[in-house]
Design a protein around this motif. Structure first.
Motif, PDB file in Angstrom:
ATOM      1  N   LEU A  31     -43.232 -83.113 -36.712  1.00 13.81           N
ATOM      2  CA  LEU A  31     -41.780 -83.094 -36.571  1.00 13.81           C
ATOM      3  C   LEU A  31     -41.116 -82.307 -37.698  1.00 13.81           C
ATOM      4  O   LEU A  31     -40.184 -81.534 -37.462  1.00 13.81           O
ATOM      5  CB  LEU A  31     -41.239 -84.524 -36.549  1.00 13.81           C
ATOM      6  N   ARG A  32     -41.592 -82.499 -38.915  1.00 14.77           N
ATOM      7  CA  ARG A  32     -41.021 -81.762 -40.046  1.00 14.77           C
ATOM      8  C   ARG A  32     -41.205 -80.261 -39.849  1.00 14.77           C
ATOM      9  O   ARG A  32     -40.283 -79.468 -40.074  1.00 14.77           O
ATOM     10  CB  ARG A  32     -41.661 -82.204 -41.360  1.00 14.77           C
ATOM     11  N   TYR A  40     -36.819 -76.879 -33.491  1.00 19.60           N
ATOM     12  CA  TYR A  40     -35.644 -77.709 -33.236  1.00 19.60           C
ATOM     13  C   TYR A  40     -34.511 -77.115 -34.051  1.00 19.60           C
ATOM     14  O   TYR A  40     -34.664 -76.856 -35.245  1.00 19.60           O
ATOM     15  CB  TYR A  40     -35.870 -79.165 -33.664  1.00 19.60           C
ATOM     16  N   LEU A  46     -33.122 -85.619 -30.830  1.00 24.15           N
ATOM     17  CA  LEU A  46     -34.536 -85.936 -31.000  1.00 24.15           C
ATOM     18  C   LEU A  46     -34.832 -87.240 -30.263  1.00 24.15           C
ATOM     19  O   LEU A  46     -34.618 -88.331 -30.796  1.00 24.15           O
ATOM     20  CB  LEU A  46     -34.874 -86.060 -32.492  1.00 24.15           C
ATOM     21  N   GLU A  48     -37.021 -90.153 -28.766  1.00 23.49           N
ATOM     22  CA  GLU A  48     -38.294 -90.796 -29.093  1.00 23.49           C
ATOM     23  C   GLU A  48     -39.294 -90.690 -27.945  1.00 23.49           C
ATOM     24  O   GLU A  48     -40.480 -90.416 -28.167  1.00 23.49           O
ATOM     25  CB  GLU A  48     -38.077 -92.269 -29.431  1.00 23.49           C
ATOM     26  N   ILE A  51     -40.667 -87.056 -27.520  1.00 21.80           N
ATOM     27  CA  ILE A  51     -41.518 -86.676 -28.651  1.00 21.80           C
ATOM     28  C   ILE A  51     -42.832 -87.450 -28.610  1.00 21.80           C
ATOM     29  O   ILE A  51     -43.912 -86.893 -28.854  1.00 21.80           O
ATOM     30  CB  ILE A  51     -40.788 -86.921 -29.981  1.00 21.80           C
ATOM     31  N   VAL A  62     -43.327 -92.538 -33.688  1.00 20.72           N
ATOM     32  CA  VAL A  62     -42.286 -91.515 -33.761  1.00 20.72           C
ATOM     33  C   VAL A  62     -41.079 -92.044 -34.526  1.00 20.72           C
ATOM     34  O   VAL A  62     -40.488 -91.343 -35.358  1.00 20.72           O
ATOM     35  CB  VAL A  62     -41.864 -91.066 -32.346  1.00 20.72           C
ATOM     36  N   LEU A  66     -39.358 -90.362 -37.780  1.00 22.91           N
ATOM     37  CA  LEU A  66     -37.952 -89.956 -37.786  1.00 22.91           C
ATOM     38  C   LEU A  66     -37.182 -90.641 -38.912  1.00 22.91           C
ATOM     39  O   LEU A  66     -36.310 -90.037 -39.541  1.00 22.91           O
ATOM     40  CB  LEU A  66     -37.307 -90.273 -36.434  1.00 22.91           C
TER      41      LEU A  66
END
Length: 237
Positions: A31-32, A40, A46, A48, A51, A62, A66
């Motif tokens: 994600l980072r 993104y 975003l 959940e 993802i 997730v 986050l």
């Protein structure tokens, strides 16, 4: 998990714990990376569920990732608690650069006062060679941003001030989002090796006053090149 004195963790439990930690780390890194490389965009929702399905992990995993990214400043809770990629206003971006300038200005002062000043200047010049190579080799944007911020991180590390480095790194995530969101040509000017070279030269000369002036000019120019000061600049900077 609470361990009492003399107790042991079974192999199965330890394996489960390790697997859970690994999944959290994988989700966090994925994600980072997606945010800091522009997959993104600022303001993107975003979800959940989506993802979790994409990464083949649980919604809880997730959610934890986050939450961590919220602490890093990359994710923000919007209306009804919906999480989105952080969207910095031009004012917030200018403030971000102001704090960076203060931190890197302190690093410059400490480097120039150090007996290893020349070694530091040489290390920074090597970092500039990597930055130049990223541009001349046709590397992708993520590699250019990595080389650009790598120079500034090294500047902080060479100060020998661990708190300074830790504080600077807290700005790194939002800074990546800002740079990735800027217009291409002007962004490249801000990240070019030639725009950084005078900083290393001032350190080599031991000219503290000039180094501070050059750093200020560099940050001011970066703000302009990234479009933050232009009329009608995007709220994402």
């Amino acid at each position: 998990m609470e361990l009492k004195e003399g107790s042991t963790v079974s192999g199965q439990a330890l394996s489960s714990l390790t697997r859970s930690t690994t999944l959290r780390e994988r989700a966090l890194v994925a994600l980072r990376t997606a945010i800091t490389t522009g997959q993104y965009r600022p303001g993107d929702h975003l979800g959940e569920v989506e993802i979790a399905e994409h990464l083949s992990v649980s919604r809880g995993t997730v959610r934890e990732a986050l939450r961590h990214l919220q602490q890093e400043g990359l994710v923000t809770a919007g209306a009804r608690g919906m999480l989105r990629v952080s969207q910095l206003t031009p004012t917030e971006v200018r403030e971000l650069f102001q704090v960076r300038e203060a931190l890197e200005g302190l690093a410059l002062a400490q480097i120039i006062a150090s007996p290893r000043r020349q070694d530091s200047a040489e290390a920074l010049r090597k970092a500039l060679e990597k930055l130049q190579d990223a541009f001349t080799s046709g590397a992708d944007l993520a590699a250019k941003v990595e080389a650009d911020l790598g120079f500034h991180l090294l500047l902080c590390e060479l100060s020998g001030n661990s708190v300074l480095v830790k504080t600077w790194r807290q700005l790194e995530g939002p800074m990546r989002v800002v740079i990735m969101s800027a217009a291409g040509e002007r962004r490249d000017v801000a990240m070019s090796a030639t725009s950084h070279t005078p900083i290393a030269d001032a350190i080599a000369r031991g000219d503290a006053a000039a180094a501070q002036e050059i750093l200020h000019a560099h940050m001011t120019s970066a703000i302009q090149q990234l479009g933050i000061d232009r009329e009608g600049a995007r709220e994402t900077a």
